[in-house]
Design an enzyme around this catalytic site. Sequence first.
Site, PDB file in Angstrom:
ATOM      1  N   ASP A  13       5.993   2.323 -17.769  1.00 31.76           N
ATOM      2  CA  ASP A  13       6.528   1.340 -16.826  1.00 31.76           C
ATOM      3  C   ASP A  13       7.955   1.733 -16.442  1.00 31.76           C
ATOM      4  O   ASP A  13       8.836   1.800 -17.301  1.00 31.76           O
ATOM      5  CB  ASP A  13       6.523  -0.029 -17.513  1.00 31.76           C
ATOM      6  CG  ASP A  13       7.001  -1.148 -16.615  1.00 31.76           C
ATOM      7  OD1 ASP A  13       7.470  -0.884 -15.484  1.00 31.76           O
ATOM      8  OD2 ASP A  13       6.905  -2.309 -17.055  1.00 31.76           O
ATOM      9  N   ASN A  27       8.859  -2.259   0.429  1.00 33.60           N
ATOM     10  CA  ASN A  27       8.353  -2.412   1.796  1.00 33.60           C
ATOM     11  C   ASN A  27       9.555  -2.638   2.725  1.00 33.60           C
ATOM     12  O   ASN A  27      10.657  -2.886   2.246  1.00 33.60           O
ATOM     13  CB  ASN A  27       7.293  -3.508   1.882  1.00 33.60           C
ATOM     14  CG  ASN A  27       7.851  -4.858   1.516  1.00 33.60           C
ATOM     15  OD1 ASN A  27       8.845  -5.299   2.090  1.00 33.60           O
ATOM     16  ND2 ASN A  27       7.244  -5.512   0.545  1.00 33.60           N
ATOM     17  N   GLY A  35       2.699  -4.331  -6.758  1.00 28.43           N
ATOM     18  CA  GLY A  35       2.829  -3.009  -7.383  1.00 28.43           C
ATOM     19  C   GLY A  35       4.166  -2.820  -8.083  1.00 28.43           C
ATOM     20  O   GLY A  35       4.693  -3.742  -8.715  1.00 28.43           O
ATOM     21  N   VAL A  36       4.712  -1.638  -7.931  1.00 29.14           N
ATOM     22  CA  VAL A  36       5.954  -1.302  -8.628  1.00 29.14           C
ATOM     23  C   VAL A  36       7.116  -2.165  -8.111  1.00 29.14           C
ATOM     24  O   VAL A  36       8.024  -2.536  -8.863  1.00 29.14           O
ATOM     25  CB  VAL A  36       6.217   0.224  -8.531  1.00 29.14           C
ATOM     26  CG1 VAL A  36       6.650   0.659  -7.162  1.00 29.14           C
ATOM     27  CG2 VAL A  36       7.216   0.660  -9.584  1.00 29.14           C
ATOM     28  N   ASP A  37       7.076  -2.504  -6.849  1.00 31.09           N
ATOM     29  CA  ASP A  37       8.106  -3.360  -6.235  1.00 31.09           C
ATOM     30  C   ASP A  37       8.160  -4.719  -6.946  1.00 31.09           C
ATOM     31  O   ASP A  37       9.235  -5.193  -7.353  1.00 31.09           O
ATOM     32  CB  ASP A  37       7.738  -3.530  -4.756  1.00 31.09           C
ATOM     33  CG  ASP A  37       8.858  -4.091  -3.900  1.00 31.09           C
ATOM     34  OD1 ASP A  37       9.989  -4.226  -4.397  1.00 31.09           O
ATOM     35  OD2 ASP A  37       8.587  -4.380  -2.720  1.00 31.09           O
ATOM     36  N   THR A 121       1.474   5.922  -3.226  1.00 32.58           N
ATOM     37  CA  THR A 121       0.122   6.223  -3.724  1.00 32.58           C
ATOM     38  C   THR A 121      -0.640   4.997  -4.216  1.00 32.58           C
ATOM     39  O   THR A 121      -1.759   5.109  -4.703  1.00 32.58           O
ATOM     40  CB  THR A 121       0.161   7.244  -4.886  1.00 32.58           C
ATOM     41  OG1 THR A 121       0.826   6.647  -6.009  1.00 32.58           O
ATOM     42  CG2 THR A 121       0.881   8.512  -4.480  1.00 32.58           C
ATOM     43  N   VAL A 123      -0.931   0.776  -2.880  1.00 30.23           N
ATOM     44  CA  VAL A 123      -1.553   0.101  -1.733  1.00 30.23           C
ATOM     45  C   VAL A 123      -1.310   0.850  -0.419  1.00 30.23           C
ATOM     46  O   VAL A 123      -2.082   0.685   0.523  1.00 30.23           O
ATOM     47  CB  VAL A 123      -1.091  -1.371  -1.579  1.00 30.23           C
ATOM     48  CG1 VAL A 123      -1.601  -2.212  -2.728  1.00 30.23           C
ATOM     49  CG2 VAL A 123       0.405  -1.493  -1.446  1.00 30.23           C
ATOM     50  N   TYR A 124      -0.310   1.705  -0.350  1.00 35.15           N
ATOM     51  CA  TYR A 124      -0.059   2.465   0.886  1.00 35.15           C
ATOM     52  C   TYR A 124      -1.031   3.635   1.066  1.00 35.15           C
ATOM     53  O   TYR A 124      -1.075   4.231   2.142  1.00 35.15           O
ATOM     54  CB  TYR A 124       1.394   2.930   0.960  1.00 35.15           C
ATOM     55  CG  TYR A 124       2.387   1.862   1.420  1.00 35.15           C
ATOM     56  CD1 TYR A 124       2.008   0.533   1.570  1.00 35.15           C
ATOM     57  CD2 TYR A 124       3.699   2.189   1.721  1.00 35.15           C
ATOM     58  CE1 TYR A 124       2.905  -0.447   1.994  1.00 35.15           C
ATOM     59  CE2 TYR A 124       4.617   1.215   2.153  1.00 35.15           C
ATOM     60  CZ  TYR A 124       4.208  -0.098   2.283  1.00 35.15           C
ATOM     61  OH  TYR A 124       5.111  -1.052   2.709  1.00 35.15           O
TER      62      TYR A 124
HETATM   63  P1  ADP Z   1       3.124   1.817  -2.408  1.00 32.32           P
HETATM   64  O1  ADP Z   1       3.135   0.517  -1.649  1.00 32.32           O
HETATM   65  O2  ADP Z   1       4.303   2.709  -2.046  1.00 32.32           O
HETATM   66  O3  ADP Z   1       1.814   2.509  -2.366  1.00 32.32           O
HETATM   67  P2  ADP Z   1       2.630   0.740  -5.103  1.00 32.32           P
HETATM   68  O4  ADP Z   1       3.600  -0.069  -5.892  1.00 32.32           O
HETATM   69  O5  ADP Z   1       1.388   0.066  -4.653  1.00 32.32           O
HETATM   70  O6  ADP Z   1       3.481   1.378  -3.902  1.00 32.32           O
HETATM   71  O7  ADP Z   1       2.240   2.024  -5.938  1.00 32.32           O
HETATM   72  C1  ADP Z   1       3.046   3.159  -6.108  1.00 32.32           C
HETATM   73  C2  ADP Z   1       2.728   3.815  -7.439  1.00 32.32           C
HETATM   74  O8  ADP Z   1       3.451   3.135  -8.482  1.00 32.32           O
HETATM   75  C3  ADP Z   1       1.277   3.762  -7.835  1.00 32.32           C
HETATM   76  O9  ADP Z   1       0.907   5.061  -8.288  1.00 32.32           O
HETATM   77  C4  ADP Z   1       1.219   2.761  -8.986  1.00 32.32           C
HETATM   78  O10 ADP Z   1       0.228   3.093  -9.921  1.00 32.32           O
HETATM   79  C5  ADP Z   1       2.595   2.933  -9.586  1.00 32.32           C
HETATM   80  N1  ADP Z   1       3.134   1.785 -10.334  1.00 32.32           N
HETATM   81  C6  ADP Z   1       2.854   0.466 -10.208  1.00 32.32           C
HETATM   82  N2  ADP Z   1       3.601  -0.263 -11.062  1.00 32.32           N
HETATM   83  C7  ADP Z   1       4.379   0.622 -11.745  1.00 32.32           C
HETATM   84  C8  ADP Z   1       5.360   0.515 -12.784  1.00 32.32           C
HETATM   85  N3  ADP Z   1       5.710  -0.680 -13.285  1.00 32.32           N
HETATM   86  N4  ADP Z   1       5.961   1.640 -13.236  1.00 32.32           N
HETATM   87  C9  ADP Z   1       5.630   2.851 -12.721  1.00 32.32           C
HETATM   88  N5  ADP Z   1       4.725   3.037 -11.752  1.00 32.32           N
HETATM   89  C10 ADP Z   1       4.098   1.941 -11.274  1.00 32.32           C
END
Ligand code: ADP
Length: 172
Positions: A13, A27, A35-37, A121, A123-124
């Site tokens: 994480d 975004n 997601g990560v955001d 990688t 939702v985008y």
């Molecule tokens: P995007 O909208 O740019 O595609 P996402 O958040 O949906 O961004 O995903 C980007 C990447 O971050 C994905 O590979 C996802 O598995 C990964 N991800 C999601 N949460 C975390 C986290 N807490 N730490 C590290 N990577 C994460």
Amino acid sequence: MAYDRRIELMTGDITSLAVDAIVNAANPSLLGGGGVDGAIHRAAGPGLLAECRKLGGCKTGEAKLTAGHNLPARHVIHTVGPVWRGGSGGEEALLALCYRASLGLAATQRLRSIAFPAISTGVYGFPRPRACALAVDETHRFLLKDGTMERVIFISFDDETEALYRRALGLD
Ligand code: ADP
């Protein structure tokens, strides 16, 4: 190409990392999302959202800096990756710009350690193998010219993505 020892791979994480900056795959509103955001905003607390509100959003391929608030990281670099639409809309160049802009911003702030999630990688929908290869290529290019950065971490949420980074680095 020889593998640059300043590059590290991790699984886990990104919000747990005590580095100078973690990169947020944000975004364009910079007002949080999934997601990560979402994970970064939850861990950083409401101060991050309040600071982001003052930034006026962020265009695809650009990067903006905030404090880390309640995160162990000192700063967050928010960058907006491209939404994958089949590849003919300049998505690869835009994703490369995200890495260049984030690393460039870190360098101007004299930051020495930075961690990236696999931008775009989730939702985008950007194809993971290409995204990981591109992240590694852009970082190599940056590190060739940079004398400040000491650690660039690519953190994966799953083993498959880490394997793609390993391949891109020529470690397998
Ligand atoms: P995007 O909208 O740019 O595609 P996402 O958040 O949906 O961004 O995903 C980007 C990447 O971050 C994905 O590979 C996802 O598995 C990964 N991800 C999601 N949460 C975390 C986290 N807490 N730490 C590290 N990577 C994460």
